[in-house]
Design an enzyme around this catalytic site. Structure first.
Site, PDB file in Angstrom:
ATOM      1  N   ASP A  44      34.937  28.272  30.291  1.00 23.90           N
ATOM      2  CA  ASP A  44      35.637  29.393  29.671  1.00 23.90           C
ATOM      3  C   ASP A  44      35.776  29.320  28.148  1.00 23.90           C
ATOM      4  O   ASP A  44      35.285  30.191  27.453  1.00 23.90           O
ATOM      5  CB  ASP A  44      37.017  29.569  30.313  1.00 23.90           C
ATOM      6  N   LEU A  77      33.616  39.595  36.917  1.00 27.72           N
ATOM      7  CA  LEU A  77      32.638  39.333  37.967  1.00 27.72           C
ATOM      8  C   LEU A  77      33.190  39.777  39.319  1.00 27.72           C
ATOM      9  O   LEU A  77      34.360  39.527  39.631  1.00 27.72           O
ATOM     10  CB  LEU A  77      32.293  37.841  38.019  1.00 27.72           C
ATOM     11  N   CYS A 106      28.798  48.428  42.618  1.00 27.85           N
ATOM     12  CA  CYS A 106      29.972  49.260  42.334  1.00 27.85           C
ATOM     13  C   CYS A 106      29.780  50.711  42.790  1.00 27.85           C
ATOM     14  O   CYS A 106      30.752  51.384  43.151  1.00 27.85           O
ATOM     15  CB  CYS A 106      30.284  49.252  40.837  1.00 27.85           C
ATOM     16  N   CYS A 112      43.880  51.401  35.152  1.00 27.19           N
ATOM     17  CA  CYS A 112      44.295  50.717  33.920  1.00 27.19           C
ATOM     18  C   CYS A 112      45.446  51.456  33.244  1.00 27.19           C
ATOM     19  O   CYS A 112      45.306  52.624  32.869  1.00 27.19           O
ATOM     20  CB  CYS A 112      43.117  50.593  32.959  1.00 27.19           C
ATOM     21  N   SER A 123      46.280  42.214  29.130  1.00 27.41           N
ATOM     22  CA  SER A 123      46.013  40.767  29.118  1.00 27.41           C
ATOM     23  C   SER A 123      45.847  40.277  27.681  1.00 27.41           C
ATOM     24  O   SER A 123      46.407  39.246  27.288  1.00 27.41           O
ATOM     25  CB  SER A 123      44.760  40.449  29.933  1.00 27.41           C
ATOM     26  N   ASP A 142      46.809  42.245  36.250  1.00 22.77           N
ATOM     27  CA  ASP A 142      45.879  42.140  37.380  1.00 22.77           C
ATOM     28  C   ASP A 142      45.450  43.494  37.938  1.00 22.77           C
ATOM     29  O   ASP A 142      44.749  43.548  38.950  1.00 22.77           O
ATOM     30  CB  ASP A 142      46.533  41.342  38.518  1.00 22.77           C
ATOM     31  N   CYS A 154      40.102  46.536  43.043  1.00 24.28           N
ATOM     32  CA  CYS A 154      38.706  46.467  43.495  1.00 24.28           C
ATOM     33  C   CYS A 154      38.612  46.436  45.023  1.00 24.28           C
ATOM     34  O   CYS A 154      39.189  45.562  45.672  1.00 24.28           O
ATOM     35  CB  CYS A 154      38.035  45.217  42.922  1.00 24.28           C
TER      36      CYS A 154
END
Length: 379
Positions: free
Chosen positions: A136, A160, A190, A200, A218, A244, A250
């Site tokens: 990371d 991802l 997707c 969002c 974030s 989150d 998702c």
């Protein structure tokens, strides 16, 4: 695939599983022009905000070969950290602090790096090849590499996504001079889904597959210094570290929820902590409580700043005494956000009376908060 390559891949996957990883696949160390171009576009448009290292490390980040020219293969590993429950209902409990799922236990950088070093050491001894380990914070485009390796694909939220583990994956990589047969890349699944984009709260996606970090909660709660821009404060709700929402929305997460690979179980005291316990933290309290946690790296001032935003959004008058004490805090950002919180928790006349006692405030940003809120009450 030759016999040596096949045996090494089998060895790596067995080692990865024994260390708690959920997937281990191979990508070739080579240029990734599409990923590099997307990175360059984001830098040019300023989408990375205060994260200056994205531009500073662009050359090394743009290709595995720029980082290590001798590398021939990249071993990509993923660890599922899917939560036991959907984290979104906590957003409705306004007196509670919402901490991103990944940060509810030990710092994953430390956990994964230690495991990667063990795997890399054993692989080097077995193969005789040189290895380097990255997690990371290194200038590695892990998500494009994980897509090339076939672990998943970068979804419209830029994270991802895996058909097996949904959006909840930690990633790490081992670069090696060993030439290992690469796995088949994953394709995008997707389709027409927009769940992650539509959920969002700050509209941080200017288009699918592109994140403007400057609008991302974030980023705002972790990377951003100083006061939180006014336009995002209400949208933050009770999110005090990370967000989150796009991950949790998702649809592929239904597979992650069925997985038994959860190795990092959330601390009980971080699942739904009360805001009141954090608003009283001094630096020593903060460091002790978050020892070994990724939250520790943002420091006490930014953390309490975030908690004050949540307090202002809570509607909980019981938090007023804690917020009031913080208008004298050493941190200007904390003082400013304490003003914002009190303007929402106190009756108008009481806030105006308090504002008249703060004419001695030395910081311009904090003075502006007092003046704007007082003027708003007078309108």
């Amino acid at each position: 695939m030759n016999e040596r390559s096949e045996k090494l891949k089998y060895f790596l996957r067995e080692e990865a599983l024994s260390q708690g990883f959920s997937a281990c696949r191979i990508a070739r160390a080579e240029d990734m022009p599409e990923a590099a171009n997307a990175l360059a576009e984001g830098i040019a448009k300023g989408h990375y905000g205060e994260m200056a290292w994205m531009a500073e490390t662009f050359e090394r980040r743009s290709s595995p070969l720029k980082l290590w020219p001798e590398a021939r293969s990249v071993i990509m590993l993923a660890m599922n950290y899917g939560p036991e429950d959907d984290p979104r209902p906590l957003l409705k409990r306004k007196d509670r602090a919402n901490i991103s799922v990944y940060a509810r236990n030990r710092d994953y950088h430390d956990v994964i790096k230690g495991k990667l070093k063990q795997i890399a050491g054993r692989f080097a001894a077995r193969s005789g090849a040189d290895v380097k380990v990255f997690v990371d914070t290194a200038p590695v485009m892990e998500k494009p590499l994980a897509e090339k390796a076939g672990i998943g694909w970068q979804g419209k939220h830029t994270n991802l996504v895996s058909r097996q583990f949904g959006s909840w994956l930690f990633l790490g990589s081992i670069f090696t001079t060993e030439d290992i047969a690469p796995d088949t890349a994953e394709r995008d699944h997707c389709g027409s889904c927009r769940a992650c984009l539509d959920v969002c709260p700050t509209k941080a996606f200017p288009r699918p597959y592109r994140l403007d970090a400057r609008r991302c909660i974030s980023y705002l709660t972790i990377e951003h210094h100083g006061v939180i821009p006014l336009e995002f404060r209400e949208a933050m709700g009770n999110r005090i570290y990370g967000c989150d929402d796009c991950l949790a929305a998702c649809p592929w997460n239904k597979f992650a929820e069925q997985s038994s690979e959860m190795k990092l179980i959330a601390r009980d005291d971080l699942k739904a902590p009360r805001l009141s316990q954090f608003l009283g933290f001094d630096d020593a309290d903060f460091r002790a409580f978050f020892s070994g946690s990724p939250i520790k790296r943002i420091g006490r001032d930014r953390f309490v700043r975030n908690c004050l935003i949540a307090a202002g959004n809570s509607g909980d008058a019981a938090l007023v005494p804690l917020c009031r004490r913080l208008i004298d805090d050493d941190s200007a950002a904390v003082r400013a956000m304490a003003v914002w919180a009190l303007a929402r928790l106190l009756p108008g006349k009481e806030f105006a009376a308090l504002a008249r006692t703060r004419l001695h405030e030395s910081d311009e940003t904090v003075r502006h908060e007092w003046q704007r809120e007082e003027e708003t009450l007078c309108i």
